[in-house]
Design an enzyme around this catalytic site. Structure first.
Site, mmCIF file in Angstrom:
data_model
loop_
_atom_site.group_PDB
_atom_site.id
_atom_site.type_symbol
_atom_site.label_atom_id
_atom_site.label_comp_id
_atom_site.label_asym_id
_atom_site.label_seq_id
_atom_site.Cartn_x
_atom_site.Cartn_y
_atom_site.Cartn_z
ATOM 1 C CG HIS A 11 -29.281 -4.586 -6.348
ATOM 2 N ND1 HIS A 11 -28.378 -3.744 -7.101
ATOM 3 C CD2 HIS A 11 -29.791 -5.458 -6.987
ATOM 4 C CE1 HIS A 11 -28.592 -4.328 -8.367
ATOM 5 N NE2 HIS A 11 -29.524 -5.209 -8.263
ATOM 6 C CG ASP A 64 -32.552 4.448 -10.699
ATOM 7 O OD1 ASP A 64 -33.173 4.105 -9.763
ATOM 8 O OD2 ASP A 64 -31.150 4.273 -10.501
ATOM 9 C CG HIS A 121 -26.375 4.395 -4.601
ATOM 10 N ND1 HIS A 121 -27.339 3.092 -5.180
ATOM 11 C CD2 HIS A 121 -26.233 3.887 -3.242
ATOM 12 C CE1 HIS A 121 -27.463 2.293 -4.255
ATOM 13 N NE2 HIS A 121 -26.765 2.659 -2.990
ATOM 14 C CG HIS A 178 -26.027 -2.241 -12.442
ATOM 15 N ND1 HIS A 178 -25.365 -3.078 -11.764
ATOM 16 C CD2 HIS A 178 -26.878 -1.673 -12.008
ATOM 17 C CE1 HIS A 178 -25.713 -3.317 -10.503
ATOM 18 N NE2 HIS A 178 -26.671 -2.249 -10.396
HETATM 19 C C1 LIG Z 1 -23.743 2.957 -12.552
HETATM 20 C C2 LIG Z 1 -22.756 3.244 -12.869
HETATM 21 C C3 LIG Z 1 -22.029 4.198 -11.868
HETATM 22 C C4 LIG Z 1 -21.474 2.024 -13.081
HETATM 23 O O1 LIG Z 1 -20.336 2.657 -13.171
HETATM 24 P P1 LIG Z 1 -18.986 1.489 -13.658
HETATM 25 O O2 LIG Z 1 -19.115 0.367 -13.209
HETATM 26 O O3 LIG Z 1 -17.937 2.489 -13.540
HETATM 27 O O4 LIG Z 1 -19.513 1.481 -15.131
HETATM 28 P P2 LIG Z 1 -18.662 0.712 -16.510
HETATM 29 O O5 LIG Z 1 -17.366 0.058 -16.002
HETATM 30 O O6 LIG Z 1 -19.579 -0.563 -16.900
HETATM 31 O O7 LIG Z 1 -18.116 1.882 -17.394
HETATM 32 C C5 LIG Z 1 -18.118 1.201 -18.889
HETATM 33 C C6 LIG Z 1 -17.938 2.438 -19.784
HETATM 34 O O8 LIG Z 1 -19.351 2.789 -19.976
HETATM 35 C C7 LIG Z 1 -19.313 4.216 -19.575
HETATM 36 N N1 LIG Z 1 -20.536 4.360 -19.012
HETATM 37 C C8 LIG Z 1 -20.952 3.567 -18.189
HETATM 38 N N2 LIG Z 1 -22.322 4.220 -17.669
HETATM 39 C C9 LIG Z 1 -22.613 5.263 -18.688
HETATM 40 C C10 LIG Z 1 -23.776 6.135 -18.715
HETATM 41 N N3 LIG Z 1 -24.810 5.867 -17.968
HETATM 42 N N4 LIG Z 1 -23.702 7.056 -19.725
HETATM 43 C C11 LIG Z 1 -22.508 7.158 -20.340
HETATM 44 N N5 LIG Z 1 -21.556 6.344 -20.496
HETATM 45 C C12 LIG Z 1 -21.520 5.404 -19.246
HETATM 46 C C13 LIG Z 1 -18.106 4.614 -18.685
HETATM 47 O O9 LIG Z 1 -17.888 5.857 -18.632
HETATM 48 C C14 LIG Z 1 -17.015 3.521 -19.233
HETATM 49 O O10 LIG Z 1 -16.658 4.377 -20.264
HETATM 50 P P3 LIG Z 1 -14.935 4.251 -20.308
HETATM 51 O O11 LIG Z 1 -14.283 2.785 -20.603
HETATM 52 O O12 LIG Z 1 -14.641 5.195 -21.768
HETATM 53 O O13 LIG Z 1 -14.223 4.928 -19.144
HETATM 54 C C15 LIG Z 1 -22.605 3.942 -14.360
HETATM 55 O O14 LIG Z 1 -23.105 3.063 -15.293
HETATM 56 C C16 LIG Z 1 -23.145 5.247 -14.223
HETATM 57 O O15 LIG Z 1 -22.719 6.164 -13.795
HETATM 58 N N6 LIG Z 1 -24.577 5.414 -14.716
HETATM 59 C C17 LIG Z 1 -25.268 6.466 -14.546
HETATM 60 C C18 LIG Z 1 -25.956 6.609 -13.159
HETATM 61 C C19 LIG Z 1 -27.034 5.693 -12.931
HETATM 62 O O16 LIG Z 1 -27.818 5.301 -13.861
HETATM 63 N N7 LIG Z 1 -27.127 4.948 -11.504
HETATM 64 C C20 LIG Z 1 -27.893 4.149 -11.101
HETATM 65 C C21 LIG Z 1 -27.304 2.801 -11.012
HETATM 66 S S1 LIG Z 1 -28.373 1.632 -10.755
#
Ligand SMILES: CC(C)(COP(=O)(O)OP(=O)(O)OC[C@H]1O[C@@H](n2cnc3c(N)ncnc32)[C@H](O)[C@@H]1OP(=O)(O)O)[C@@H](O)C(=O)NCCC(=O)NCCS
Length: 385
Positions: free
Chosen positions: A195, A320, A230, A269
């Protein structure tokens, strides 16, 4: 500090606080994320096509050799990997000392690190052999420790299963593997294999850029993958969905988590904006597995979570989320979900280490300084704070 607000250096600092998202940090020929076709390609091949038609070992070969194998190359590769499965006795003893409540990702990291001392990479001409060895041995590192610490069994680290996914399940369950499970493992391992510059792969490349050995690069990458933002998300998703008994309960649960501004694991993501192409593939397998085991709870709960998250936040399942129920239906203990990611991603990590080594300059970014102004040293005896 006010005068600093408008300086160019604080503008850069703001960019850096966004986790380097969207910044080009190097070149790769291995993978595109969010760019063409379904949004994810390995060396030009669409991930959905690979997951549908290939065995994992074909994709592992592609990543480590640059081209898909023909039938005889695949056969030879699988035989080679089978011959490389056995754990050294001394590594078995090390794994036996690790307690049952160890974090399995810590066990994987320790296993790889110990192997780096028992079978060191003496020079980079050995890199492919080392990558093959790690690919072959990782399922045994995980399951040997798990079965010894949980069941008191010294499980044989060789099985008759020719595939990596089948071998993992066979060691875990002491029994034959169904064709459906073998297929799901192929798909799952393919989806997780590579990835681009994700956190763990970038970690591996940073380590490689210092000209360190392969085992150090992979140990470092495992450490990065261990984090819940992650690789740990599939386990966290499982813990979440199994606390609910019905889709309605799940909907209420998700809504209150969102109200409390909690992150819902398995959603969102850093690169994809509207969907993760890996989700449709694993979701389909999760549905087939739900039918196989007669599930009427977890799969409908998972579907409801998906619908609610899209309705409420326009957030989609990443790779995931449906992996959680799929692995669960195959009888895999939740704590081993993330180690499976390692068994797959070793291919992408190693391929990136090869690539970094082939055109290397040490990775050493800079930081914007936000600490105190220059100040005079007060001798120890005169410090009053
Ligand atoms: C993957 C991840 C770390 C990406 O983070 P990121 O790039 O900062 O996410 P974004 O910029 O798209 O976030 C945009 C908004 O959506 C929210 N958001 C993103 N993922 C979210 C989630 N899983 N649950 C709730 N809210 C979420 C963020 O808090 C952010 O809100 P804000 O603007 O009020 O701060 C994040 O989506 C996450 O923590 N997901 C859960 C963990 C996960 O599944 N990880 C595996 C990745 S493959």
């Amino acid at each position: 500090m006010d005068s600093m607000k408008s300086t160019p250096s604080t503008q850069t600092m703001k960019t850096q606080s966004t986790g380097l998202h969207g910044q080009i940090a190097g070149k790769t020929r291995l993978c595109t994320v969010g760019k063409s076709g379904s949004g994810l390609t390995y060396l030009g091949y669409d991930i959905v096509e690979l997951a549908e038609h290939c065995e994992f070992e074909e994709v592992a070969y592609l990543l480590l050799n640059g081209e898909l194998p023909n039938a005889s190359q695949l056969n030879a590769f699988q035989e080679k990997l089978m011959a490389l499965r056995e754990l050294p006795e001394s590594l078995c003893r090390i794994l036996e000392t690790l307690p049952a409540d160890s974090h399995p990702m810590g066990v994987m990291r320790t296993g790889v690190s110990a192997l780096g001392d028992l079978e060191p990479e003496l020079n980079f001409s050995q890199q492919k052999e080392v990558a093959y060895r790690l690919l072959a041995v990782l399922p045994a590192i995980c399951v040997y420790w798990y079965r010894f610490s949980h069941d008191g069994v010294r499980v044989p680290t060789q099985t008759s299963e020719p595939t990596i996914g089948g071998h993992f399940l066979a060691m875990l369950n002491d029994e034959g593997i169904s064709d459906l499970h073998r297929k799901v493992m192929h798909s799952s391992l393919i989806l997780y294999a590579e990835h681009e510059f994700n956190a763990s792969t970038f970690t591996a490349r940073v380590c490689a850029s210092t000209l360190s050995d392969m085992h150090s690069c992979v140990s470092a990458a495992i450490g990065a993958l261990k984090g819940p933002l992650h690789g740990g998300a599939n386990e966290a998703a499982m813990d979440m969905i199994e606390q609910w008994n019905s889709p309605d309960e799940a909907e209420a649960g998700i809504l209150s988590m969102l109200e409390r501004k909690e992150k819902i694991m398995g959603f969102g993501h850093a690169v994809y904006r509207e969907s993760d192409p890996r989700n449709a593939v694993i979701k389909k397998w999760s549905q087939s597995l739900a039918e196989e085991v007669g599930d009427t709870v977890l799969y409908p709960i998972s579907e409801r979570c998906e619908a609610v998250m899209w309705r409420e936040k326009k957030l989609f399942c990443n790779a995931d989320f449906f992996h959680a129920s799929a692995y669960h239906f195959m009888g895999i203990p939740t704590k081993l979900f993330t180690p499976i990611f390692v068994m797959s991603r070793i291919t992408g990590w190693a391929a990136h280490v090869f690539e970094q080594r082939a055109d290397n300059r040490i990775i050493r970014p800079s930081a914007d300084y936000i600490g105190p102004e220059a100040r005079s040293l007060v001798p120890l005896t005169q410090r009053t704070h």
